[in-house]
Write a protein that holds these residues in place. Sequence first.
Motif, PDB file in Angstrom:
ATOM      1  N   LYS A  38       0.842  -1.189   0.000  1.00  0.00           N
ATOM      2  CA  LYS A  38       0.000   0.000   0.000  1.00  0.00           C
ATOM      3  C   LYS A  38       0.882   1.245   0.000  1.00  0.00           C
ATOM      4  N   LEU A  39       0.309   2.342  -0.513  1.00  0.00           N
ATOM      5  CA  LEU A  39       1.021   3.621  -0.567  1.00  0.00           C
ATOM      6  C   LEU A  39       0.019   4.753  -0.374  1.00  0.00           C
ATOM      7  N   GLN A  40       0.339   5.659   0.530  1.00  0.00           N
ATOM      8  CA  GLN A  40      -0.476   6.873   0.704  1.00  0.00           C
ATOM      9  C   GLN A  40       0.230   8.033   0.021  1.00  0.00           C
ATOM     10  N   VAL A  79      11.676  10.801  -8.228  1.00  0.00           N
ATOM     11  CA  VAL A  79      11.227   9.848  -7.219  1.00  0.00           C
ATOM     12  C   VAL A  79      11.788  10.195  -5.838  1.00  0.00           C
ATOM     13  N   ASP A  80      12.973  10.788  -5.776  1.00  0.00           N
ATOM     14  CA  ASP A  80      13.541  11.174  -4.474  1.00  0.00           C
ATOM     15  C   ASP A  80      12.778  12.323  -3.833  1.00  0.00           C
ATOM     16  N   GLU A  81      11.945  13.013  -4.610  1.00  0.00           N
ATOM     17  CA  GLU A  81      11.085  14.072  -4.075  1.00  0.00           C
ATOM     18  C   GLU A  81       9.670  13.564  -3.815  1.00  0.00           C
ATOM     19  N   ASN A  85      10.970   6.565   0.050  1.00  0.00           N
ATOM     20  CA  ASN A  85      11.312   5.140   0.163  1.00  0.00           C
ATOM     21  C   ASN A  85      10.103   4.249  -0.092  1.00  0.00           C
ATOM     22  N   SER A  86       8.952   4.650   0.446  1.00  0.00           N
ATOM     23  CA  SER A  86       7.723   3.866   0.216  1.00  0.00           C
ATOM     24  C   SER A  86       7.352   3.868  -1.257  1.00  0.00           C
TER      25      SER A  86
END
Length: 421
Positions: free
Chosen positions: A2-4, A74-76, A98-99
């Motif tokens: 899952k990802l919020q 992606v790092d942001e 990271n998620s």
Amino acid sequence: MKLQCDVEVVNRMLPSFGMKSRGKGMRAVLSIGKHLDKTSQRSNIYMMICTAKDRAGSKYKLKGNIEKFFTWFVDEGKATVRLKEPAVDICLSKADANSLKNFLSAARLADRGTDTSSLPLSTLTPVRARDVEQPKKKLTIVSKKDYPLTSNFPYSLEQLQVSYCKLSRVDMRMLSLKALRKLDLSNNHIKKLPATIGDLSCLSELILHNNHLEAFSEALCLSTLQRTLQLLDISQNRLQSLPTQFCQLKELVNLKLDDNELVCLPFHIGRLSKLRFLSAAHNQLAVLPSDFRKLCLENLDLFGNPFVQPNPLDNKMQLKFPLPLQEIASRAVANLRIPYGPHLIPAHLCRDLEVAKICDCGCVCISYYIKTAVSMNLHQVSHTVVLVDDMGGTDAPVQQHFCSLSCYSEFLDNSLQRGIR
């Protein structure tokens, strides 16, 4: 899995119909899991997106259906997943970096048809309303009965006000709010500030008006607040002094010190080069530090302090003839700007050099000097000045130091000549 995060699903066919996307994401929960396809009666891996408007969720097949990943930022916490069918771009933002990386890795494996036993799958079920609420950025508590005792403060808070709650100390739960920019703990009973306030790396406003503070610690002055703190309100407390290191808070623009028991302002106050608003009314200031002349303010309020009436002949003579060798050596280090530090000389000598005084002649004196006070019109350092007293004055005494009798004598001669003219 899952990802919020914030999600915007953009239909790539919109431009062909002369339409544009909304350009704004909604808070969502993304899940990757198995779902039974009713048409083929086979289970497939899907991505489900649940929002506040669609808590049941919309499902998108993943196996062999991802055209491209866009991961430049992606790092942001930003990325885009382009699907083949339907022709949509799933734009992700405001995610934990990271998620997000873990989620994209799982989506990539699902697209390749990797054995499902190696995938961290979730159940594709509707979400709770609180899971898709927009992150709370501002919270105001002005009553003890509203103070959260059993629940945490929202992690996403940027502004927090807790007033009139009779707090005797700073709640350590507040110090885990890493996004906090403004912390208002005014009108409480706080006596001491924890050094860990300095770990709030985004904090630009700290308001502690009307508490019971008796000290402002050196640790706070040497923390990350040096780079972030712009407004500090410690008025209506019980402060008698501020540490020498206070002037390391070089980003300060607005400083409120009213209604304390301060007998002096920080020695190096002139180092606060960005300071524009200073109020220190109703303290116990008798004279201002010599460094005060370096300030460049927009507004200054020193009303209600027991300033002395300056008299050039009224001095404190702390000279010795001949000067001790330590004084001569220390003056040479300061005047010649020779680098020093506790790794080169004893720490107490470093502290002495940190509060070196500048004579009228431009030379430095350390522990041996003549000190007096001279009158300065406060309009020299501030565009707007609140009257110093009920008599309508805007003059205040400022300390002046002299490295020798000859420098002091020359100053007296000049003062006498100005008086005659």
